[in-house]
Write a protein that holds these residues in place. Sequence first.
Motif, PDB file in Angstrom:
ATOM      1  N   SER A   7      10.223  24.686 115.345  1.00 37.97           N
ATOM      2  CA  SER A   7       8.759  24.684 115.387  1.00 37.97           C
ATOM      3  C   SER A   7       8.236  25.317 114.103  1.00 37.97           C
ATOM      4  O   SER A   7       8.961  26.067 113.434  1.00 37.97           O
ATOM      5  CB  SER A   7       8.270  25.502 116.581  1.00 37.97           C
ATOM      6  OG  SER A   7       8.682  24.916 117.779  1.00 37.97           O
ATOM      7  N   PRO A   8       6.982  25.078 113.746  1.00 34.53           N
ATOM      8  CA  PRO A   8       6.430  25.699 112.540  1.00 34.53           C
ATOM      9  C   PRO A   8       6.668  27.211 112.532  1.00 34.53           C
ATOM     10  O   PRO A   8       6.416  27.900 113.528  1.00 34.53           O
ATOM     11  CB  PRO A   8       4.936  25.372 112.623  1.00 34.53           C
ATOM     12  CG  PRO A   8       4.900  24.067 113.354  1.00 34.53           C
ATOM     13  CD  PRO A   8       5.982  24.197 114.399  1.00 34.53           C
ATOM     14  N   GLU A  27      13.573  15.187 109.472  1.00 30.58           N
ATOM     15  CA  GLU A  27      12.130  15.115 109.721  1.00 30.58           C
ATOM     16  C   GLU A  27      11.468  16.417 109.296  1.00 30.58           C
ATOM     17  O   GLU A  27      12.065  17.490 109.413  1.00 30.58           O
ATOM     18  CB  GLU A  27      11.841  14.928 111.208  1.00 30.58           C
ATOM     19  CG  GLU A  27      12.330  13.644 111.811  1.00 30.58           C
ATOM     20  CD  GLU A  27      12.044  13.595 113.291  1.00 30.58           C
ATOM     21  OE1 GLU A  27      11.115  12.849 113.669  1.00 30.58           O
ATOM     22  OE2 GLU A  27      12.718  14.307 114.050  1.00 30.58           O
ATOM     23  N   GLY A  28      10.225  16.316 108.844  1.00 30.16           N
ATOM     24  CA  GLY A  28       9.426  17.505 108.571  1.00 30.16           C
ATOM     25  C   GLY A  28       9.763  18.192 107.263  1.00 30.16           C
ATOM     26  O   GLY A  28      10.417  17.622 106.388  1.00 30.16           O
ATOM     27  N   PHE A  29       9.313  19.441 107.162  1.00 30.26           N
ATOM     28  CA  PHE A  29       9.520  20.239 105.963  1.00 30.26           C
ATOM     29  C   PHE A  29      10.104  21.577 106.364  1.00 30.26           C
ATOM     30  O   PHE A  29       9.633  22.210 107.320  1.00 30.26           O
ATOM     31  CB  PHE A  29       8.198  20.449 105.211  1.00 30.26           C
ATOM     32  CG  PHE A  29       7.671  19.181 104.620  1.00 30.26           C
ATOM     33  CD1 PHE A  29       8.040  18.799 103.339  1.00 30.26           C
ATOM     34  CD2 PHE A  29       6.838  18.360 105.353  1.00 30.26           C
ATOM     35  CE1 PHE A  29       7.565  17.609 102.803  1.00 30.26           C
ATOM     36  CE2 PHE A  29       6.353  17.169 104.826  1.00 30.26           C
ATOM     37  CZ  PHE A  29       6.719  16.791 103.542  1.00 30.26           C
ATOM     38  N   ARG A  43      12.869  18.655 102.276  1.00 30.73           N
ATOM     39  CA  ARG A  43      12.093  17.503 102.744  1.00 30.73           C
ATOM     40  C   ARG A  43      13.021  16.483 103.394  1.00 30.73           C
ATOM     41  O   ARG A  43      14.225  16.518 103.167  1.00 30.73           O
ATOM     42  CB  ARG A  43      11.383  16.868 101.554  1.00 30.73           C
ATOM     43  CG  ARG A  43      10.337  17.766 100.922  1.00 30.73           C
ATOM     44  CD  ARG A  43       9.816  17.185  99.598  1.00 30.73           C
ATOM     45  NE  ARG A  43       8.757  17.997  99.053  1.00 30.73           N
ATOM     46  CZ  ARG A  43       8.943  19.126  98.375  1.00 30.73           C
ATOM     47  NH1 ARG A  43      10.156  19.578  98.144  1.00 30.73           N
ATOM     48  NH2 ARG A  43       7.907  19.812  97.911  1.00 30.73           N
ATOM     49  N   ALA A  60      11.815  26.038 109.628  1.00 30.06           N
ATOM     50  CA  ALA A  60      10.657  25.186 109.353  1.00 30.06           C
ATOM     51  C   ALA A  60       9.677  25.884 108.416  1.00 30.06           C
ATOM     52  O   ALA A  60       9.593  27.110 108.381  1.00 30.06           O
ATOM     53  CB  ALA A  60       9.953  24.824 110.659  1.00 30.06           C
ATOM     54  N   ASP A  63       3.710  25.510 108.434  1.00 30.24           N
ATOM     55  CA  ASP A  63       2.767  24.580 109.042  1.00 30.24           C
ATOM     56  C   ASP A  63       3.372  23.214 109.360  1.00 30.24           C
ATOM     57  O   ASP A  63       2.660  22.220 109.487  1.00 30.24           O
ATOM     58  CB  ASP A  63       1.540  24.415 108.140  1.00 30.24           C
ATOM     59  CG  ASP A  63       1.918  24.087 106.710  1.00 30.24           C
ATOM     60  OD1 ASP A  63       3.124  24.085 106.383  1.00 30.24           O
ATOM     61  OD2 ASP A  63       1.008  23.836 105.907  1.00 30.24           O
ATOM     62  N   HIS A  64       4.702  23.160 109.506  1.00 29.24           N
ATOM     63  CA  HIS A  64       5.385  21.892 109.786  1.00 29.24           C
ATOM     64  C   HIS A  64       6.542  22.108 110.755  1.00 29.24           C
ATOM     65  O   HIS A  64       7.222  23.141 110.701  1.00 29.24           O
ATOM     66  CB  HIS A  64       5.969  21.280 108.506  1.00 29.24           C
ATOM     67  CG  HIS A  64       4.951  20.773 107.563  1.00 29.24           C
ATOM     68  ND1 HIS A  64       4.360  19.538 107.688  1.00 29.24           N
ATOM     69  CD2 HIS A  64       4.402  21.335 106.460  1.00 29.24           C
ATOM     70  CE1 HIS A  64       3.498  19.364 106.704  1.00 29.24           C
ATOM     71  NE2 HIS A  64       3.493  20.441 105.955  1.00 29.24           N
ATOM     72  N   PHE A  65       6.782  21.107 111.589  1.00 31.20           N
ATOM     73  CA  PHE A  65       8.029  21.054 112.330  1.00 31.20           C
ATOM     74  C   PHE A  65       9.114  20.600 111.357  1.00 31.20           C
ATOM     75  O   PHE A  65       8.822  20.021 110.314  1.00 31.20           O
ATOM     76  CB  PHE A  65       7.921  20.046 113.481  1.00 31.20           C
ATOM     77  CG  PHE A  65       7.061  20.518 114.611  1.00 31.20           C
ATOM     78  CD1 PHE A  65       7.626  21.172 115.692  1.00 31.20           C
ATOM     79  CD2 PHE A  65       5.690  20.318 114.596  1.00 31.20           C
ATOM     80  CE1 PHE A  65       6.833  21.615 116.750  1.00 31.20           C
ATOM     81  CE2 PHE A  65       4.893  20.751 115.636  1.00 31.20           C
ATOM     82  CZ  PHE A  65       5.467  21.407 116.717  1.00 31.20           C
ATOM     83  N   MET A  66      10.386  20.850 111.690  1.00 32.72           N
ATOM     84  CA  MET A  66      11.483  20.386 110.855  1.00 32.72           C
ATOM     85  C   MET A  66      12.702  20.150 111.733  1.00 32.72           C
ATOM     86  O   MET A  66      12.987  20.934 112.638  1.00 32.72           O
ATOM     87  CB  MET A  66      11.813  21.416 109.774  1.00 32.72           C
ATOM     88  CG  MET A  66      12.795  20.933 108.707  1.00 32.72           C
ATOM     89  SD  MET A  66      14.527  21.303 109.011  1.00 32.72           S
ATOM     90  CE  MET A  66      14.577  23.068 108.913  1.00 32.72           C
TER      91      MET A  66
END
Length: 97
Positions: A7-8, A27-29, A43, A60, A63-66
């Motif tokens: 999670s972020p 996926e995500g950052f 990335r 993560a 502000d992003h899921f990863m």
Amino acid sequence: MNVVRFSPGARTAWHCHAVGQTLQVTEGFGLVQSRGGEVIVMRPGDTVHTPPGEWHWHGAAPDHFMTHLAMWEGPGEGGGPESEWGDHVTDEEYRTR
């Protein structure tokens, strides 16, 4: 191999692997840092390898899921533990990017 979803703002504790570890972001950052090194942004499509015994954390971006694939090998029979876990990554360490 494991699929790991963060999670972020979520991240691992400091840790190292006996035979190293490879991360493949799907996926995500995310963020990854080796002890004493700079925080690196990950990335989708990025692959990051940490060598044997190198202390690091990953997780993560704020502000992003990863999601990443985490790949490693065990040290073999009688070779000791595969990973060693240390302190939690502090908010201050996490924000030094």
